[in-house]
Design an enzyme around this catalytic site. Structure first.
Site, PDB file in Angstrom:
ATOM      1  N   GLN A   2      39.458  18.789  -4.508  1.00  0.00           N
ATOM      2  CA  GLN A   2      40.829  18.880  -5.334  1.00  0.00           C
ATOM      3  C   GLN A   2      41.620  17.740  -5.409  1.00  0.00           C
ATOM      4  O   GLN A   2      42.668  17.598  -6.259  1.00  0.00           O
ATOM      5  CB  GLN A   2      41.611  20.132  -4.918  1.00  0.00           C
ATOM      6  CG  GLN A   2      42.027  19.971  -3.231  1.00  0.00           C
ATOM      7  CD  GLN A   2      42.628  21.002  -2.524  1.00  0.00           C
ATOM      8  OE1 GLN A   2      41.980  22.042  -2.151  1.00  0.00           O
ATOM      9  NE2 GLN A   2      43.983  21.036  -2.282  1.00  0.00           N
ATOM     10  N   HIS A  58      46.768  28.002   2.617  1.00  0.00           N
ATOM     11  CA  HIS A  58      45.481  27.335   2.034  1.00  0.00           C
ATOM     12  C   HIS A  58      44.294  28.617   1.394  1.00  0.00           C
ATOM     13  O   HIS A  58      44.135  29.409   2.085  1.00  0.00           O
ATOM     14  CB  HIS A  58      44.853  26.526   2.995  1.00  0.00           C
ATOM     15  CG  HIS A  58      43.654  25.855   2.339  1.00  0.00           C
ATOM     16  ND1 HIS A  58      43.948  25.103   1.211  1.00  0.00           N
ATOM     17  CD2 HIS A  58      42.279  25.485   2.840  1.00  0.00           C
ATOM     18  CE1 HIS A  58      42.650  24.325   1.057  1.00  0.00           C
ATOM     19  NE2 HIS A  58      41.816  24.640   1.780  1.00  0.00           N
ATOM     20  N   ASN A 100      35.414  25.068   1.098  1.00  0.00           N
ATOM     21  CA  ASN A 100      36.556  24.479   1.042  1.00  0.00           C
ATOM     22  C   ASN A 100      36.378  23.781  -0.261  1.00  0.00           C
ATOM     23  O   ASN A 100      35.299  23.266  -0.974  1.00  0.00           O
ATOM     24  CB  ASN A 100      36.746  23.746   2.171  1.00  0.00           C
ATOM     25  CG  ASN A 100      38.530  23.568   2.443  1.00  0.00           C
ATOM     26  OD1 ASN A 100      39.227  23.985   1.565  1.00  0.00           O
ATOM     27  ND2 ASN A 100      38.801  22.630   3.215  1.00  0.00           N
TER      28      ASN A 100
END
Lengths: 233, 114
Positions: free
Chosen positions: A19, A168, A195
């Site tokens: 990201q 998160h 993740n």
């Protein structure tokens, strides 16, 4: 329920993404769940566009009108499912690539490749979470990431980690039982989490966290999505 | 702070014994140099470099604390080791608070036996 299960072994998980310096974790959690659901519905694994969500999804929480998805400033997976439902779906990653910055919406409805049929939240019960994972594909979850800044590997099982500070968005892709914990001289069951911080973080981009007591709130915000089948479209 | 009984584990009293000599053997400077080389970090000014080094040292201490609190995992230097917890939150986290409306669809209860 199987003792061990991992959607990566069944072809429902795309490669680990990154990201960048952008608070868009929620969009990666959303696309990961829809990628898995689309795979289950069609047999085709397609990497979906997070940038479409970052640029175009400004869906607000129905209960809190000033809490809206806001690109790099954060968002919520259930809001993003609602957006995808209303917009008609998500484009491919290659057609709407990730930039890691807020931008203007360039959504092209004719290029939608995966659509949401419906979505729902899963109860706090760990067996139900496992059952929904196995039946419906990878699940969007929220987690308290305080231990993730320094995490390198192994099964994370902190003695103390608040379950109320979820900050998160990640993707639950499986679970295992053979995470040997030397200090406790026993196997420790764990969740396998994808993740969005690139492959050079954690265990090739993945995080393992122990099951059993909602550590870091891992069981607190779980949602599942179903994709439209081709014939439904 | 206190620890609620539900937050604890039966094994809480068993603590890993960490080698006391580690700190002397590996200096923070060495760790920081390795960190910069490994993750391609460069800082524009000397002040920025010095500041990041201080943050890095604080994160080394934090990693050590995390290791004690989370002995089954491995904690240490990561690509986020030059960021303060606040910077880390701002740049890499982004989950908003969930307030479920009453009409939110809840997943049906699935059988978990057999």
């Amino acid at each position: 329920l199987p003792a061990d299960f991992d959607w990566r072994d069944h072809g429902a998980v795309t490669l680990v993404k990154d990201q960048g310096s952008c608070g868009s974790c929620w969009s990666f959690s959303t696309t990961g769940a829809l990628e898995g659901a689309h795979f289950l519905a069609t047999g085709e694994l397609v990497s979906l566009s997070e940038q479409q969500l970052v640029d175009c999804d400004h869906q607000c929480d129905p209960e809190e009108k000033n809490s809206c998805d806001a690109g790099c400033n954060g968002g919520l997976m259930t809001n993003a499912y609602e957006y995808a439902l209303k917009a008609g779906g998500l484009q491919r990653e290659v057609d709407y690539p990730y930039t890691g910055k807020d931008g203007t919406c360039k959504f092209d409805k004719t290029k939608v490749v995966a659509s949401v049929a419906n979505f729902s939240v899963v109860s706090l019960d760990e067996d139900q979470i496992a059952a929904n994972l196995v039946k419906n594909g990878p699940l969007s979850i929220g987690i308290n990431a305080v231990f993730m800044q320094t995490y390198i590997g192994g099964v994370s099982c902190p003695y103390i980690c608040s379950k109320h500070m979820l900050d998160h968005g990640v993707l639950l892709v499986g679970y295992g039982t053979a995470g040997y914990a030397p200090i406790r001289f026993k196997d420790k069951p764990y969740w396998i989490i994808k993740n969005s911080w690139g492959e050079n973080w954690g265990e090739q981009g993945y995080y393992k966290i122990c099951r059993g007591r909602n550590v870091c709130g891992v069981d607190s915000m779980v949602s599942t999505v179903a994709a439209l089948h081709m014939e439904d479209k | 702070s206190t620890v609620a009984p539900k937050e604890t584990d039966d094994d809480l009293l068993i603590r890993q014994v960490v080698s006391a000599g580690d700190d002397q053997l590996l200096s923070a400077e060495h760790h920081f140099s390795s960190f910069k080389a490994r993750f391609g970090k460069a800082y524009e000014t000397e002040e920025e470099h010095d500041y990041r080094f201080e943050v890095f040292k604080a994160n080394l201490r934090r990693a050590k604390t995390h290791q004690k609190l989370d002995p089954n995992a491995v904690h240490g230097v990561t690509k986020f080791s030059d960021l303060t917890p606040g910077e880390f939150r701002k740049k890499f986290l982004g989950l908003k608070r969930l307030r479920l409306p009453a009409d939110t669809q809840k997943a049906p209860i699935l059988p978990t036996n057999d």
